[in-house]
Design an enzyme around this catalytic site. Structure first.
Site, PDB file in Angstrom:
ATOM      1  N   ASN A  98      -0.197  20.752 -18.737  1.00 34.18           N
ATOM      2  CA  ASN A  98      -1.149  21.868 -18.614  1.00 34.18           C
ATOM      3  C   ASN A  98      -1.112  22.799 -19.825  1.00 34.18           C
ATOM      4  O   ASN A  98      -0.949  24.001 -19.696  1.00 34.18           O
ATOM      5  CB  ASN A  98      -0.895  22.654 -17.314  1.00 34.18           C
ATOM      6  CG  ASN A  98       0.518  23.176 -17.208  1.00 34.18           C
ATOM      7  OD1 ASN A  98       1.436  22.639 -17.815  1.00 34.18           O
ATOM      8  ND2 ASN A  98       0.704  24.241 -16.442  1.00 34.18           N
ATOM      9  N   ASP A 310      11.184  23.458 -13.732  1.00 30.10           N
ATOM     10  CA  ASP A 310       9.838  24.012 -13.839  1.00 30.10           C
ATOM     11  C   ASP A 310       9.840  25.162 -14.844  1.00 30.10           C
ATOM     12  O   ASP A 310       9.121  26.158 -14.669  1.00 30.10           O
ATOM     13  CB  ASP A 310       9.316  24.477 -12.466  1.00 30.10           C
ATOM     14  CG  ASP A 310       7.808  24.638 -12.460  1.00 30.10           C
ATOM     15  OD1 ASP A 310       7.155  24.228 -13.429  1.00 30.10           O
ATOM     16  OD2 ASP A 310       7.281  25.180 -11.470  1.00 30.10           O
TER      17      ASP A 310
HETATM   18  O1  DOR Z   1       4.506  28.780 -11.526  1.00 27.62           O
HETATM   19  C1  DOR Z   1       4.055  27.857 -12.166  1.00 27.62           C
HETATM   20  N1  DOR Z   1       3.937  27.926 -13.501  1.00 27.62           N
HETATM   21  N2  DOR Z   1       3.662  26.753 -11.521  1.00 27.62           N
HETATM   22  C2  DOR Z   1       2.975  25.779 -12.133  1.00 27.62           C
HETATM   23  O2  DOR Z   1       2.588  24.822 -11.498  1.00 27.62           O
HETATM   24  C3  DOR Z   1       2.672  25.864 -13.575  1.00 27.62           C
HETATM   25  C4  DOR Z   1       3.604  26.780 -14.259  1.00 27.62           C
HETATM   26  C5  DOR Z   1       3.116  27.172 -15.634  1.00 27.62           C
HETATM   27  O3  DOR Z   1       2.760  26.263 -16.399  1.00 27.62           O
HETATM   28  O4  DOR Z   1       3.113  28.347 -15.953  1.00 27.62           O
HETATM   29 ZN    ZN Z   2       5.500  22.965 -13.218  1.00 29.05          ZN
END
Ligand code: DOR
Ligand code: ZN
Length: 446
Positions: A98, A310
């Site tokens: 992303n 994450d």
């Molecule tokens: O909290 C999040 N941040 N969840 C996600 O799925 C993406 C991530 C981000 O890329 O900032």
């Molecule tokens: Zn993520």
């Protein structure tokens, strides 16, 4: 000329065993592991590191990070965030798609690969993003090169949502790689947000985040993912589990399904919003203390297969606001191993289980070649950690570009002393030793 380093008299943790021994690195590989203080060598090593009092683990493999390259590099990039990884004992990362442009085409994948190769001080894998319309690309992905398919069944940073059931079925059918799925039902979230705005105003305070990104939103979406996995036989890894009810559901899932827990959901609960505010705002939301405790329990009863971070850096300016205004995600990779070691100290899991969840299982799940274990002939990805040292996290110790951490002010009882990546001592007692060192793309034995 080979360069040989012996790490001597250290407590080695590997494959369920914890024993005093020595390990010999020969260039980029593990040459020998012996029980007892000294490796019996025909020729002496070029360098000897005294590991007395320390633990030696395989380098951590973090299969869920957002390093922001390309396009979002004001938040962080492959160089800054991989340094944070190295300082935290992490030797391999899987980067998520992303970014800008999104990693959803063969060309964007090649570009990300180039960037990671030129900037990363640790090893890397790159995930390919599923969209509503790139199914034909999914079936053509090179299984030895692409780490996994990332599927956002709930929207988050980057707006990569796929939520139509027919489109989802196509993704599950076409992917010949493991699918890492972000499960949150967007319709339920939209309804909850509408109601919350009516009651609390246009940007509800952070304490309402788990009401909006609710347990039900997670459950419904995870249910759908499990149904599609059953129907298609696809290899599904449910990312960042945040509720006890999803864990229950996963217990009866087929062998092609596993779950990931992320460090933030294991450390924090909804009671912490008052203290940390939007610093701990993530999607899926951090939920109740009971959910956190269920996830912790899942680490040792087999229902959680792997632990990741994450890691999602945002500037503090991006974190201003409430449920609508503040960005979701937190930087954590530099302190993920240390945080999990705090849970070891608290009796939540033992150190051999930690190694299974953070090293062995990620390597197994994605078929990473020659990494994730301390084995002769495997790559020398290693982390040396020291227990019984108390130190407090202050911003000057942070490697991440955004320069803050939700763990600032916390006292840790373990320290990462050294990290070796492909036999190279990339991190040594507070310093990245060579900013020009570059990690390698990992290979997948598929
Ligand atoms: O909290 C999040 N941040 N969840 C996600 O799925 C993406 C991530 C981000 O890329 O900032
Ligand atoms: Zn993520």
């Amino acid at each position: 000329m080979h360069f040989r380093t012996e790490i001597r008299n250290v407590t080695i943790v590997n494959e369920g065993r914890t024993f005093l021994g020595s390990l010999l690195i020969d260039d980029d590989r593990i040459d020998r592991i012996t029980e007892g203080e000294v490796c019996d060598l025909r020729t002496p090593a070029d360098k000897v590191i005294d590991g007395t009092g320390c633990f030696l683990l395989p380098g951590i493999i973090d299969t869920h990070v957002h390093f922001r390259d390309p396009g979002l590099t004001r938040k962080g990039d492959f160089f800054s965030e991989s340094k944070a990884a190295a300082a935290g004992g992490v030797t391999t990362v899987f980067d998520m798609p992303n970014c800008v442009p999104q990693t959803t085409t063969a060309e964007a994948f090649r570009e990300k690969w180039k960037i990671a190769s030129s900037k990363s001080v640790v090893n890397f894998g790159i995930c390919f993003g599923a969209t509503q319309s790139n199914a034909s690309e999914l079936s053509r992905l090179d299984r030895r090169k692409v780490a996994a398919v990332k599927l956002f069944m709930g929207s988050s940073t980057g707006n990569m949502l796929v939520d139509d059931e027919a489109d989802l079925l196509t993704v599950f059918e076409q992917s010949r790689l493991p699918i890492i799925a972000h499960c949150e039902d967007s319709t339920i979230i939209a309804e909850n947000l509408k109601a919350a705005k009516k009651t609390y105003g246009p940007d509800p305070a952070i304490i309402h985040h788990p009401e909006i990104r609710s347990e039900e939103a997670c459950l419904r979406s995870t249910e759908l993912a499990l149904k599609l996995a059953k129907q298609t036989g696809a290899r599904l890894h449910v990312a960042h589990l945040s509720t006890a009810v999803e864990l229950e559901l996963l217990r009866s899932a087929g062998e092609n399904v596993t779950a990931e827990a992320c460090v933030g959901h294991l450390l924090f609960s909804s009671e912490d919003y008052a203290r940390f505010g939007t610093r701990i705002k993530v999607n899926p939301a951090i939920k109740s203390p009971a959910d956190r405790d269920a996830l912790r329990k899942g680490l040792t009863d087999g229902s959680i297969f792997s632990v990741a971070t994450d890691h999602a850096p945002h500037t503090l300016a991006d974190k201003v606001g409430g449920c609508v205004g503040a960005a979701s995600g937190m930087p954590i990779i530099q302190f993920s191993l240390l945080s999990m070691l705090s849970l070891v100290d608290a009796g939540v899991l033992d150190i051999a289980q930690l190694v299974k969840l953070m090293c062995h299982h990620p390597a197994d799940l994605f078929s990473i070649e020659n990494r994730g274990y301390l084995r002769e002939g495997y790559m020398a990805d290693l982390v040396l950690v020291r227990p019984h040292v108390a130190w407090t996290l202050t911003p000057n110790k942070i490697q991440s570009n955004c320069n803050w951490s939700p763990l600032e002010g916390q006292t840790f009882r373990w320290k990462v002393e050294r990290t070796f990546c492909n036999g190279f001592p990339i991190y040594n007692r507070g310093h990245i030793t060579d900013e020009k060192y570059r990690g390698r793309p990992v290979c997948f034995a598929r």
